[in-house]
Design a protein around this motif. Structure first.
Motif: not given
Length: 812
Positions: A574, A576, A581-582, A632, A634
């Motif tokens: 991941k 970020y 938010k990633y 989130t 992503y």
């Protein structure tokens, strides 16, 4: 607006009709020589010299606008020794418009300037269209000075630079080649290199939409082949260039290009530095569909790159051992550094309860260094008597990226009362290394037919170690549960055969077959989890061309391509932007494939209309996904279940006022649709326009003072299943040559429309996602370039080589 469109169409029709008033003819041929030679056109009756041009290795020559008459063509080294080869041509009113006199053999001599003869350069077209390939001759355009290779790509027809500087061809991802050899640079390093490389060091950009079996099958968008400039001038020559650009920040970009040629050696070096400090703003509007109702996030993010620059160098040599053997070695290096500081402010509106609304502020500091180098060695053997050409080579590449990202987030309520704080840091040390080997053989078989066959093998080792630290009471403590180490190993072995047939004077066919075996391993070193995929696929190619007449050519073709996931997409670690938010990779991605077809019509080898159709399966796109449970967003690469696209492209250059005003126009109308079964989402057909317009006006008759205009427009279109907003750019430049055209000063007004921003949106059952990206790219560039050469004379009396201006050859 309608008035201007009518005037434009009226001028175009008048020019086309004018060309039909008197039937003229052209004499064309080809010539092979180790050094440039004079091609002379004379009158048979009194041997009057009518035209003269220069032709060198593997080039064409053309004498156009000829009336009916009795001519002959000579190949000569100088005026006194007379002709070396002679060809008589009788042109009548019933003759074809284009008279092809074939190919001359190689003559290994040196030449002397013809006194009293004016050397003509062939008409240099900025854009050229062939079957399956579109060429932007950067060297022949005024755009070359004061710009970078990335800028040249941005105005190349069929090429668009998307969000996050993704390079696309007709909406698909291409494979990048340099001088006909695949680039091993990762995306970050490739973008840095193209931003640093001056456009003046690029001879042409080839957009190969229908690659033959010789090329790797990777890249659903075909191939972009960037060909560097080279000279046959003997001695030392080069170019020094310095650019000053003022956008949001001031940036400097010096560059140097050197080349030395002798009878046996060609030595070259080019390098430079590109400072690319910039500023950008991103706004997000996210809606989560929760059980309590829609939750709204309004996010605003700004970032500045305080220190962003890259150095590049390419050096190498060619050794011409004899007429048959040539050895080539090159070293390419790139070093880039980025120091980014950003602030993310997010307002969260809870459904039906304003008391829980909050504000999240995240400070993002990201430092990254890229170091890349590649070594290539090739050997070429040519035997013109037996019509055999064999090239073999090996290359090694190494790329390393060291980065550190520090985030610190603070949450407050709507009254700015403190709620909580969260901090963490990531350390990345990514590396790519590997080698490739290939061997290609070209030979003549039967009559007017050629056979090409070859083998290739490549090995890549990519590693992604990640160390994660959590912020606890002002200190950073390693989190072993989030730290990880991924390793990717890929083997690709390929073999191909293609046959080029001329079954009739008007019909040419090229058929090819390529087979590739791929073995891919993604290994989680910490968890000892191995994901392995092996597959063999076959890629056929068929290209045909029919010569209706010398003015009308129709061609078509079909080919199959593969889209392998890049190593960054396979890395599940991941990255970020803030705690909510990633970006994350997907090691379970499958290779995508597509069937590409093309139909092309060409008029007078100048105007063209091309239709493209692509039917893709499992195409890979980076798609934003909203998670209403974890709240989130992503970005995760996904295989698009099915994707179709169709494009119609028109290319029509226009010369006005005796070619003092040259306009190059390219218009494309495209549409696409896609589905993603994993998230049960479908993007219906969406059509859009793409327009590239470039023009140059010679203020003075000698062309030393020029003014230019570059327009690029792309309307709203699909990127995978996301809708991307329209984008328009307008650049105006003025330039002047000094000191016998050795020095050029150019001023460019950049992005005068101030619309170099893009939007992206997507909506599904879980919610909607909207992003607007703004880059402050309005500004100007001042460019200063100086060309120099120190050609030398041979010991042999009165024998010297041509200057670059005298050559006037057409790049092939």
């Amino acid at each position: 607006m309608k008035k201007y469109i009518f005037i434009f169409c009226f001028v175009l029709v008048i020019n086309l009709l004018k060309a039909q008033e008197t039937k003229t003819h052209a004499i064309v041929g080809s010539f092979k020589s180790e050094v440039p030679m004079f091609i002379l056109l004379k009158n048979t009756i009194d041997s009057t010299l009518l035209r003269a041009t220069v032709c060198d290795s593997a080039s064409y020559f053309c004498f156009d606008d000829l009336l009916a008459g009795d001519y002959y063509v000579e190949v000569s080294s100088d005026k006194k020794t007379g002709h070396l080869l002679k060809k008589n041509i009788l042109i009548t009113t019933n003759s074809e418009s284009i008279v092809d006199i074939g190919e001359y053999n190689r003559i290994d001599v040196f030449i002397q300037n013809l006194p009293g003869v004016v050397i003509e350069s062939p008409k240099r077209q900025v854009y050229e269209q062939e079957l399956g390939k579109f060429t932007f001759n950067v060297k022949h355009s005024d755009f070359a000075k004061g710009n970078k290779a990335m800028d040249a790509l941005r105005i190349t027809p069929m090429v668009t630079i998307g969000l996050d500087e993704d390079i696309q061809v007709l909406g698909q991802s291409p494979t990048i080649y340099f001088n006909g050899r695949k680039s091993n640079l990762n995306k970050t390093s490739l973008v840095q290199y193209l931003k640093a490389l001056p456009a003046g060091q690029v001879a042409k950009i080839e957009v190969i939409t229908m690659p033959s079996a010789k090329y790797e099958a990777a890249g659903s968008g075909g191939i972009i082949n960037i060909v560097f400039t080279r000279s046959s001038q003997m001695g030392l020559q080069g170019n020094v260039e310095w650019n000053y650009t003022q956008l949001h920040y001031a940036n400097n970009s010096p560059a140097l290009n050197l080349e030395f040629n002798s009878k046996k050696w060609r030595l070259f070096t080019n390098g430079g530095y590109n400072q690319n400090r910039n500023y950008r703003e991103v706004a997000h509007h996210i809606v989560y569909n929760t059980s309590s109702g829609p939750q709204i996030w309004d996010k605003y993010y700004w970032a500045r790159q305080k220190l962003n620059g890259s150095y590049f160098i390419q050096t190498g040599a060619e050794f011409f051992y004899n007429d048959n053997h040539t050895f080539y070695i090159s070293l390419t290096g790139n070093y880039g550094k980025q120091d980014l500081f950003g602030l993310d402010t997010t307002k969260v509106y809870q459904p039906g309860n304003v008391l829980t609304d909050s504000i999240l502020k995240t400070v993002n500091e990201d430092n990254n260094k890229n170091k890349d180098y590649a070594i290539d060695f090739y050997h070429t053997y040519k035997d013109e008597k037996r019509n055999i050409e064999w090239e073999s080579g090996i290359g090694y590449f190494n790329s390393n990226s060291d980065g550190q990202q520090l985030l610190n987030s603070t949450t407050t309520d709507i009254n700015n009362e403190f709620i909580g704080e969260l901090g963490y840091m990531q350390q990345r040390t990514n590396s790519f290394r590997g080698f490739n080997a290939q061997s290609d053989l070209l030979m003549s078989v039967l009559n007017n037919s050629k056979l090409k066959t070859g083998l290739k093998y490549s090995y890549t080792d990519a590693r992604f170690p990640l160390q994660w630290y959590d912020g606890v009471n002002g200190s950073l403590i390693e989190n072993e549960q989030r730290s990880d180490n991924y390793k990717i190993i890929e083997h690709i072995a390929a073999a191909y055969t293609e046959l080029m047939l001329k079954i009739h004077e008007r019909i040419k066919i090229q058929v090819g077959l390529r087979g590739e075996y791929t073995n891919n391993q993604v290994n989680n070193v910490v968890l000892d989890n191995l994901i392995q995929k092996s597959y063999f696929q076959v890629f056929p190619t068929l290209l045909t061309q029919y010569l209706i007449s010398n003015n009308h050519i129709i061609a078509g073709g079909v080919t199959r391509r593969i889209g392998r996931p890049n190593y960054g997409f396979l890395n599940p670690g991941k990255r970020y932007e803030n705690p909510y938010k990633y970006s994350i990779g997907n090691p379970y991605l499958n290779a995508g494939s597509s069937i590409n077809s093309q139909l092309m019509y060409t008029f007078k080898q100048r105007y063209s209309c091309v239709i493209f159709y692509t039917n893709g399966k499992n195409t890979i796109y980076n798609i934003p996904i909203t998670d209403p449970v974890k709240q989130t967003v992503y970005l995760m690469p996904q295989n698009v279940g099915r994707e179709q696209s169709i494009s119609i492209q028109l290319n029509f250059p226009i010369g006005l006022l005796k070619n003092r005003w040259i306009l190059s126009n390219s218009i494309r109308y495209s549409g696409s649709e896609a589905t993603v079964p994993d998230i049960e989402y479908k993007a219906p057909w969406k059509f859009y326009w793409s327009i590239q317009h470039n023009e140059t006006f010679k203020i003075t008759k000698n062309g030393k003072s020029r003014i230019g205009l570059d327009i690029n427009y792309v309307s709203s279109h699909l990127y995978g299943v996301q809708t991307v907003g329209s984008m328009a750019t307008l650049d105006i430049n003025i330039s002047r040559d000094f000191f016998k055209d050795r020095c050029t000063i150019k001023v460019i007004g950049r992005n005068l429309l101030d619309t170099h921003n893009q939007t992206m949106e997507r909506m599904d059952e879980s919610g909607s996602y909207y992003q607007k990206l703004y880059s402050n790219d309005r500004g100007f560039t001042v460019s200063l370039s100086w060309n120099f050469q120190t050609g030398f004379k041979r010991k042999t009396k009165n024998k010297q080589s041509l200057t670059e201006d005298q050559k006037g050859r057409t790049q092939l």
